[in-house]
Motif scaffolding. Structure first.
Motif, PDB file in Angstrom:
ATOM      1  N   VAL A 160       3.043  -4.955  16.022  1.00 53.60           N
ATOM      2  CA  VAL A 160       3.089  -4.517  17.418  1.00 53.60           C
ATOM      3  C   VAL A 160       4.328  -3.654  17.597  1.00 53.60           C
ATOM      4  N   GLU A 161       4.118  -2.436  18.076  1.00 54.35           N
ATOM      5  CA  GLU A 161       5.230  -1.530  18.356  1.00 54.35           C
ATOM      6  C   GLU A 161       5.619  -1.690  19.815  1.00 54.35           C
ATOM      7  N   GLU A 162       6.860  -2.110  20.034  1.00 54.83           N
ATOM      8  CA  GLU A 162       7.350  -2.346  21.390  1.00 54.83           C
ATOM      9  C   GLU A 162       8.487  -1.375  21.674  1.00 54.83           C
ATOM     10  N   PRO A 173       0.786  -1.228   0.000  1.00 50.42           N
ATOM     11  CA  PRO A 173       0.000   0.000   0.000  1.00 50.42           C
ATOM     12  C   PRO A 173       0.824   1.289   0.000  1.00 50.42           C
ATOM     13  N   ILE A 174       2.163   1.205   0.113  1.00 46.21           N
ATOM     14  CA  ILE A 174       2.959   2.443   0.169  1.00 46.21           C
ATOM     15  C   ILE A 174       4.040   2.434  -0.904  1.00 46.21           C
ATOM     16  N   GLU A 175       4.466   3.645  -1.258  1.00 46.48           N
ATOM     17  CA  GLU A 175       5.651   3.819  -2.099  1.00 46.48           C
ATOM     18  C   GLU A 175       6.836   3.901  -1.150  1.00 46.48           C
ATOM     19  N   SER A 176       7.720   2.932  -1.219  1.00 44.88           N
ATOM     20  CA  SER A 176       8.863   2.940  -0.300  1.00 44.88           C
ATOM     21  C   SER A 176      10.001   3.731  -0.915  1.00 44.88           C
ATOM     22  N   CYS A 177      10.175   4.936  -0.399  1.00 43.14           N
ATOM     23  CA  CYS A 177      11.227   5.792  -0.955  1.00 43.14           C
ATOM     24  C   CYS A 177      12.071   6.425   0.137  1.00 43.14           C
ATOM     25  N   GLY A 178      11.784   6.079   1.380  1.00 44.25           N
ATOM     26  CA  GLY A 178      12.529   6.686   2.471  1.00 44.25           C
ATOM     27  C   GLY A 178      13.284   5.667   3.284  1.00 44.25           C
ATOM     28  N   THR A 179      13.598   6.064   4.506  1.00 41.06           N
ATOM     29  CA  THR A 179      14.286   5.175   5.435  1.00 41.06           C
ATOM     30  C   THR A 179      13.289   4.164   5.996  1.00 41.06           C
ATOM     31  N   PHE A 180      13.798   3.174   6.716  1.00 43.86           N
ATOM     32  CA  PHE A 180      12.916   2.191   7.334  1.00 43.86           C
ATOM     33  C   PHE A 180      11.901   2.872   8.238  1.00 43.86           C
ATOM     34  N   ARG A 181      12.348   3.796   9.076  1.00 40.50           N
ATOM     35  CA  ARG A 181      11.434   4.471  10.012  1.00 40.50           C
ATOM     36  C   ARG A 181      10.322   5.206   9.278  1.00 40.50           C
ATOM     37  N   MET A 189      23.830  -0.494  18.305  1.00 44.66           N
ATOM     38  CA  MET A 189      23.181   0.330  19.321  1.00 44.66           C
ATOM     39  C   MET A 189      21.797  -0.231  19.629  1.00 44.66           C
ATOM     40  N   ILE A 190      21.384  -0.091  20.865  1.00 38.35           N
ATOM     41  CA  ILE A 190      20.036  -0.503  21.255  1.00 38.35           C
ATOM     42  C   ILE A 190      19.058   0.508  20.684  1.00 38.35           C
ATOM     43  N   CYS A 191      18.059   0.014  19.978  1.00 35.28           N
ATOM     44  CA  CYS A 191      17.062   0.891  19.371  1.00 35.28           C
ATOM     45  C   CYS A 191      15.969   1.190  20.380  1.00 35.28           C
ATOM     46  N   ASN A 192      15.309   2.324  20.188  1.00 36.47           N
ATOM     47  CA  ASN A 192      14.255   2.695  21.126  1.00 36.47           C
ATOM     48  C   ASN A 192      12.948   1.961  20.860  1.00 36.47           C
ATOM     49  N   LYS A 193      12.817   1.334  19.688  1.00 36.90           N
ATOM     50  CA  LYS A 193      11.597   0.600  19.354  1.00 36.90           C
ATOM     51  C   LYS A 193      11.930  -0.607  18.501  1.00 36.90           C
ATOM     52  N   LYS A 194      11.039  -1.587  18.564  1.00 37.83           N
ATOM     53  CA  LYS A 194      11.076  -2.678  17.605  1.00 37.83           C
ATOM     54  C   LYS A 194       9.644  -3.008  17.231  1.00 37.83           C
ATOM     55  N   TYR A 195       9.502  -3.548  16.049  1.00 41.89           N
ATOM     56  CA  TYR A 195       8.183  -3.850  15.504  1.00 41.89           C
ATOM     57  C   TYR A 195       8.075  -5.351  15.270  1.00 41.89           C
ATOM     58  N   ASN A 224       3.667 -19.592  20.854  1.00 49.00           N
ATOM     59  CA  ASN A 224       4.267 -20.455  19.830  1.00 49.00           C
ATOM     60  C   ASN A 224       3.194 -20.862  18.826  1.00 49.00           C
ATOM     61  N   GLY A 225       3.603 -20.997  17.572  1.00 48.45           N
ATOM     62  CA  GLY A 225       2.696 -21.503  16.558  1.00 48.45           C
ATOM     63  C   GLY A 225       2.134 -20.474  15.608  1.00 48.45           C
ATOM     64  N   HIS A 226       2.631 -19.228  15.677  1.00 50.06           N
ATOM     65  CA  HIS A 226       2.178 -18.239  14.694  1.00 50.06           C
ATOM     66  C   HIS A 226       2.538 -18.716  13.289  1.00 50.06           C
ATOM     67  N   THR A 227       1.750 -18.336  12.307  1.00 49.55           N
ATOM     68  CA  THR A 227       2.080 -18.635  10.924  1.00 49.55           C
ATOM     69  C   THR A 227       3.372 -17.920  10.540  1.00 49.55           C
ATOM     70  N   MET A 228       3.535 -16.673  11.034  1.00 48.80           N
ATOM     71  CA  MET A 228       4.768 -15.922  10.790  1.00 48.80           C
ATOM     72  C   MET A 228       5.007 -14.975  11.948  1.00 48.80           C
ATOM     73  N   HIS A 229       6.265 -14.847  12.343  1.00 47.71           N
ATOM     74  CA  HIS A 229       6.657 -13.855  13.346  1.00 47.71           C
ATOM     75  C   HIS A 229       8.024 -13.321  12.958  1.00 47.71           C
ATOM     76  N   GLY A 230       8.064 -12.038  12.671  1.00 48.86           N
ATOM     77  CA  GLY A 230       9.314 -11.358  12.381  1.00 48.86           C
ATOM     78  C   GLY A 230       9.436 -10.119  13.241  1.00 48.86           C
ATOM     79  N   VAL A 231      10.667  -9.717  13.540  1.00 50.43           N
ATOM     80  CA  VAL A 231      10.936  -8.531  14.345  1.00 50.43           C
ATOM     81  C   VAL A 231      11.863  -7.626  13.557  1.00 50.43           C
ATOM     82  N   LEU A 232      11.498  -6.346  13.475  1.00 50.95           N
ATOM     83  CA  LEU A 232      12.347  -5.347  12.833  1.00 50.95           C
ATOM     84  C   LEU A 232      12.594  -4.222  13.826  1.00 50.95           C
TER      85      LEU A 232
END
Length: 198
Positions: free
Chosen positions: A80-82, A30-38, A104-110, A144-152
């Protein structure tokens, strides 16, 4: 009725968009990715439905994804924003495991989660008992058992933690879930290390 239940979507004030699973994450969808990850993750979350506040202020968004039109079949993607303050572990054990411990430790992970029917049912059975959530007896991300779980992480580095395909009772084949994750990471401009269990 739970706001997490796709059948309860009609109760929301905002009309939920349904995205095509096989195209989600392609350029412009749904988005045009043209910037940074954030910048890209912020733009993506604008298309999601804010679901509820989690413990310690964590929030999550949902995206309804159409797998098949006939017969109708949908899956949900949760993001989920943690924040570091809300995290149980201030250091990412996955980063340390793969040798990224000097980052470096990041202030958030998704967390990007496509729950299975079983993990969704487990969570919904606890959702009605607010005290169970507040006491931390159930952490949706740790099930446990999610179809997919990724962390960024907010610096764009991340990990694919699990994929469970048809063999594990998922509605989706593992290769389709992997293609979905690859599209999502490319769209968001993420840098990835694969350390997952099939």
């Amino acid at each position: 009725m739970s706001s997490l239940d796709p059948s309860g979507c009609k109760k929301r004030k905002r009309v939920e968009r349904v995205f095509k699973f096989k195209a989600f994450g392609e350029q412009g969808y749904p988005i045009e990715s043209c910037g940074t990850f954030r910048e890209n993750v912020k733009a993506l979350l604008e298309y999601g439905n804010v679901e509820m506040a989690f413990v310690n202020g964590m929030t999550f968004w949902s995206f309804q994804l159409e797998v098949h039109r006939h017969p109708p079949s949908h899956v949900l993607l949760f993001v989920v924003e943690e924040s570091v303050e809300a995290s149980l572990n201030r250091h990412c054990k996955n980063c340390i495991y793969v040798g990224w411990g000097d980052h470096m430790i990041c202030n958030k992970k998704y967390h990007f989660l496509v729950p299975s029917k079983d993990t969704m049912a487990t969570f919904l059975s606890y959702e009605g008992n607010h005290s169970s959530i507040v006491m931390g007896k159930l952490n949706f991300m740790e099930l446990n058992g999610h179809t997919m779980h990724g962390v960024l992480h907010s610096n764009g580095f991340g990990h694919l933690l699990c994929i469970n395909g048809l063999e594990m009772g998922s509605e989706l084949a593992g290769h389709l879930v992997m293609e979905f994750w690859n599209r999502l990471c490319a769209c968001l401009q993420a840098r990835l290390y694969l350390n997952f269990m099939l």
